[in-house]
Write an enzyme that holds these catalytic residues in place. Structure first.
Site, PDB file in Angstrom:
ATOM      1  N   ARG A  97      15.827 -42.663  -1.993  1.00 42.16           N
ATOM      2  CA  ARG A  97      15.644 -43.028  -3.408  1.00 42.16           C
ATOM      3  C   ARG A  97      16.965 -43.015  -4.177  1.00 42.16           C
ATOM      4  O   ARG A  97      17.214 -43.870  -5.015  1.00 42.16           O
ATOM      5  CB  ARG A  97      14.640 -42.086  -4.079  1.00 42.16           C
ATOM      6  CG  ARG A  97      13.196 -42.431  -3.768  1.00 42.16           C
ATOM      7  CD  ARG A  97      12.264 -41.825  -4.794  1.00 42.16           C
ATOM      8  NE  ARG A  97      12.277 -40.386  -4.777  1.00 42.16           N
ATOM      9  CZ  ARG A  97      11.670 -39.633  -3.858  1.00 42.16           C
ATOM     10  NH1 ARG A  97      11.013 -40.203  -2.869  1.00 42.16           N
ATOM     11  NH2 ARG A  97      11.711 -38.317  -3.921  1.00 42.16           N
ATOM     12  N   TYR A 123      18.528 -45.968  -6.461  1.00 36.99           N
ATOM     13  CA  TYR A 123      18.856 -45.819  -7.886  1.00 36.99           C
ATOM     14  C   TYR A 123      20.288 -46.272  -8.151  1.00 36.99           C
ATOM     15  O   TYR A 123      20.580 -46.898  -9.165  1.00 36.99           O
ATOM     16  CB  TYR A 123      18.691 -44.360  -8.335  1.00 36.99           C
ATOM     17  CG  TYR A 123      17.250 -43.895  -8.416  1.00 36.99           C
ATOM     18  CD1 TYR A 123      16.250 -44.736  -8.884  1.00 36.99           C
ATOM     19  CD2 TYR A 123      16.895 -42.597  -8.050  1.00 36.99           C
ATOM     20  CE1 TYR A 123      14.933 -44.304  -8.948  1.00 36.99           C
ATOM     21  CE2 TYR A 123      15.585 -42.159  -8.119  1.00 36.99           C
ATOM     22  CZ  TYR A 123      14.607 -43.010  -8.564  1.00 36.99           C
ATOM     23  OH  TYR A 123      13.310 -42.599  -8.639  1.00 36.99           O
ATOM     24  N   TYR A 134       9.868 -45.303 -17.544  1.00 35.15           N
ATOM     25  CA  TYR A 134       8.631 -44.800 -18.144  1.00 35.15           C
ATOM     26  C   TYR A 134       8.829 -43.365 -18.633  1.00 35.15           C
ATOM     27  O   TYR A 134       9.729 -42.655 -18.196  1.00 35.15           O
ATOM     28  CB  TYR A 134       7.439 -44.940 -17.190  1.00 35.15           C
ATOM     29  CG  TYR A 134       7.280 -43.843 -16.170  1.00 35.15           C
ATOM     30  CD1 TYR A 134       7.975 -43.886 -14.973  1.00 35.15           C
ATOM     31  CD2 TYR A 134       6.418 -42.774 -16.396  1.00 35.15           C
ATOM     32  CE1 TYR A 134       7.821 -42.891 -14.031  1.00 35.15           C
ATOM     33  CE2 TYR A 134       6.259 -41.765 -15.455  1.00 35.15           C
ATOM     34  CZ  TYR A 134       6.962 -41.828 -14.281  1.00 35.15           C
ATOM     35  OH  TYR A 134       6.810 -40.835 -13.354  1.00 35.15           O
ATOM     36  N   HIS A 172      10.039 -40.496 -21.093  1.00 35.82           N
ATOM     37  CA  HIS A 172      11.326 -40.377 -21.794  1.00 35.82           C
ATOM     38  C   HIS A 172      12.402 -40.839 -20.822  1.00 35.82           C
ATOM     39  O   HIS A 172      12.438 -40.368 -19.674  1.00 35.82           O
ATOM     40  CB  HIS A 172      11.539 -38.905 -22.188  1.00 35.82           C
ATOM     41  CG  HIS A 172      12.751 -38.678 -23.041  1.00 35.82           C
ATOM     42  ND1 HIS A 172      14.022 -39.013 -22.625  1.00 35.82           N
ATOM     43  CD2 HIS A 172      12.889 -38.144 -24.277  1.00 35.82           C
ATOM     44  CE1 HIS A 172      14.890 -38.701 -23.579  1.00 35.82           C
ATOM     45  NE2 HIS A 172      14.222 -38.176 -24.591  1.00 35.82           N
ATOM     46  N   VAL A 196      14.486 -37.979 -19.117  1.00 35.42           N
ATOM     47  CA  VAL A 196      13.830 -36.806 -18.532  1.00 35.42           C
ATOM     48  C   VAL A 196      13.476 -37.090 -17.072  1.00 35.42           C
ATOM     49  O   VAL A 196      12.619 -37.930 -16.785  1.00 35.42           O
ATOM     50  CB  VAL A 196      12.561 -36.444 -19.351  1.00 35.42           C
ATOM     51  CG1 VAL A 196      11.800 -35.313 -18.688  1.00 35.42           C
ATOM     52  CG2 VAL A 196      12.952 -36.051 -20.775  1.00 35.42           C
ATOM     53  N   GLN A 218       7.415 -32.855 -10.355  1.00 36.16           N
ATOM     54  CA  GLN A 218       7.559 -33.510  -9.043  1.00 36.16           C
ATOM     55  C   GLN A 218       6.985 -32.681  -7.903  1.00 36.16           C
ATOM     56  O   GLN A 218       7.559 -32.659  -6.807  1.00 36.16           O
ATOM     57  CB  GLN A 218       9.034 -33.876  -8.795  1.00 36.16           C
ATOM     58  CG  GLN A 218       9.598 -34.756  -9.901  1.00 36.16           C
ATOM     59  CD  GLN A 218      10.831 -35.559  -9.539  1.00 36.16           C
ATOM     60  OE1 GLN A 218      10.985 -36.687  -9.975  1.00 36.16           O
ATOM     61  NE2 GLN A 218      11.718 -35.015  -8.759  1.00 36.16           N
TER      62      GLN A 218
HETATM   63  C1  LIG Z   1      10.707 -39.117 -12.030  1.00 30.26           C
HETATM   64  S1  LIG Z   1       9.851 -38.047 -13.109  1.00 30.26           S
HETATM   65  C2  LIG Z   1       9.718 -39.088 -14.528  1.00 30.26           C
HETATM   66  C3  LIG Z   1       9.371 -38.351 -15.803  1.00 30.26           C
HETATM   67  C4  LIG Z   1       9.304 -39.244 -17.014  1.00 30.26           C
HETATM   68  N1  LIG Z   1      10.574 -39.858 -17.293  1.00 30.26           N
HETATM   69  C5  LIG Z   1       8.843 -38.474 -18.259  1.00 30.26           C
HETATM   70  O1  LIG Z   1       9.542 -38.557 -19.281  1.00 30.26           O
HETATM   71  O2  LIG Z   1       7.802 -37.845 -18.213  1.00 30.26           O
HETATM   72  C6  LIG Z   1       8.269 -38.007 -12.378  1.00 30.26           C
HETATM   73  C7  LIG Z   1       7.566 -36.699 -12.632  1.00 30.26           C
HETATM   74  O3  LIG Z   1       7.162 -36.638 -13.994  1.00 30.26           O
HETATM   75  C8  LIG Z   1       5.894 -36.032 -14.092  1.00 30.26           C
HETATM   76  N2  LIG Z   1       4.931 -37.043 -14.557  1.00 30.26           N
HETATM   77  C9  LIG Z   1       5.090 -38.366 -14.578  1.00 30.26           C
HETATM   78  N3  LIG Z   1       3.983 -38.972 -15.047  1.00 30.26           N
HETATM   79  C10 LIG Z   1       3.113 -37.995 -15.338  1.00 30.26           C
HETATM   80  C11 LIG Z   1       1.797 -37.957 -15.838  1.00 30.26           C
HETATM   81  N4  LIG Z   1       1.131 -39.086 -16.142  1.00 30.26           N
HETATM   82  N5  LIG Z   1       1.211 -36.761 -15.999  1.00 30.26           N
HETATM   83  C12 LIG Z   1       1.840 -35.607 -15.687  1.00 30.26           C
HETATM   84  N6  LIG Z   1       3.085 -35.578 -15.203  1.00 30.26           N
HETATM   85  C13 LIG Z   1       3.704 -36.749 -15.016  1.00 30.26           C
HETATM   86  C14 LIG Z   1       5.515 -35.551 -12.689  1.00 30.26           C
HETATM   87  O4  LIG Z   1       5.962 -34.224 -12.524  1.00 30.26           O
HETATM   88  C15 LIG Z   1       6.285 -36.533 -11.834  1.00 30.26           C
HETATM   89  O5  LIG Z   1       6.525 -36.034 -10.543  1.00 30.26           O
END
Ligand SMILES: C[S@@+](CC[C@H](N)C(=O)[O-])C[C@H]1O[C@@H](n2cnc3c(N)ncnc32)[C@H](O)[C@@H]1O
Length: 260
Positions: free
Chosen positions: A64, A68, A90, A92, A95, A164
């Site tokens: 990955r 990226y 997607y 933030h 984050v 994650q």
């Molecule tokens: C690569 S990160 C992206 C986070 C994203 N940028 C954000 O602001 O939430 C992916 C992780 O974010 C969390 N995540 C993403 N989507 C989610 C959701 N719908 N509900 C709960 N946690 C979520 C999970 O821990 C997932 O493994």
């Protein structure tokens, strides 16, 4: 910029305006509704998902991280051609998103103006859905594999948010599921600090207006068999109430009665 978790409901006015005024939009947004919403705002859309690492074909690099880095190159190419580029992730955009930070840093280093717009993250949704106020007893938030492999401290008086867990234990950055012993390692590490029957929450924010959020409460000893996906976040509620630091308060004549 970010779409928030529920698109288009979480799109801010500032984000919409940036999408509309861009010469080109690059997006790494997993849900088709989010992608079609962006396309309606600006038809010049490049879907970065096409450059995402694919374990079955080893397409787009070795893992990955490499995919990226390719996305960063693709976005910067348009920046260096003088285009006004809007890059969308997607949630933030800052984050748990590696390419967004790198692309901004590299663009600025090359003398271009680059900014990040804040957006609604999964953690923001979590506070709303689960009724957790991080100000109440504090909050610690870690990437699940990093929590395992590095020497993070564990504060059992505060909430813990583990991101994650759907890929926990996978140091190869190739899988989209936990490593063979990922969940077992996580349960093992947490059991150093919490009892086996401590309640933990598997949380998934809703990504579609018709969907409810997931909030499955399980005991720590059930974590190994838990069903997790790439969007699952684990919440470990505090073990006990926050004790007062009496020594410090007495030193500074703090009225202990006023602390609750
Ligand atoms: C690569 S990160 C992206 C986070 C994203 N940028 C954000 O602001 O939430 C992916 C992780 O974010 C969390 N995540 C993403 N989507 C989610 C959701 N719908 N509900 C709960 N946690 C979520 C999970 O821990 C997932 O493994």
């Amino acid at each position: 910029m970010g779409t928030g978790i529920l698109t288009p409901a979480h799109l801010t006015q500032a984000a919409i305006s940036k999408i509309k005024s861009a010469d080109i939009v690059h997006a790494l947004v997993p849900d088709p509704l989010g992608l079609s919403t962006i396309k309606k705002l600006n038809s010049k859309l490049c879907n970065l998902a096409e450059f995402y690492y694919d374990i079955n074909s080893d397409r787009n690099g070795e893992n990955r991280l490499e995919s990226y880095d390719r996305m960063v190159e693709i976005v910067l190419k348009d920046v260096f051609h003088g285009l006004k580029v809007c890059c969308i992730f997607y949630g933030h955009p800052g984050v748990y998103v590696y390419p967004s930070h790198v692309v901004i840093e590299k663009a600025r280093k090359a003398g271009y103006k680059a900014e990040m717009l804040p957006a609604i993250s999964a953690e923001d949704c979590l506070y709303a859905d689960l009724g957790i106020d991080p100000g109440r007893c504090g909050s610690q938030s870690y990437e699940a594999s990093q929590y395992l492999f590095y020497q993070h401290t564990t504060n059992t008086f505060a909430n813990m948010i583990l991101w994650q867990i759907g890929v926990v234990g996978d140091e190869s950055l190739k899988r989209l599921e936990p490593s063979e012993f990922g969940l077992a390692m996580l349960a093992d590490k947490l059991s150093n600090f919490y009892p086996q029957d401590h309640e933990v929450i598997l949380y998934e924010a809703s990504r579609l207006p018709i969907m409810d959020y997931r909030s499955d409460k399980i005991e720590l000893n059930q974590l190994v068999q838990a069903k997790v996906s790439t969007i699952t976040t684990l919440v470990v509620p505090p073990l006990s109430n926050l004790p007062i630091n009496r020594e410090f308060c007495e030193k500074w004549n703090i009225d202990l009665e006023s602390l609750n």
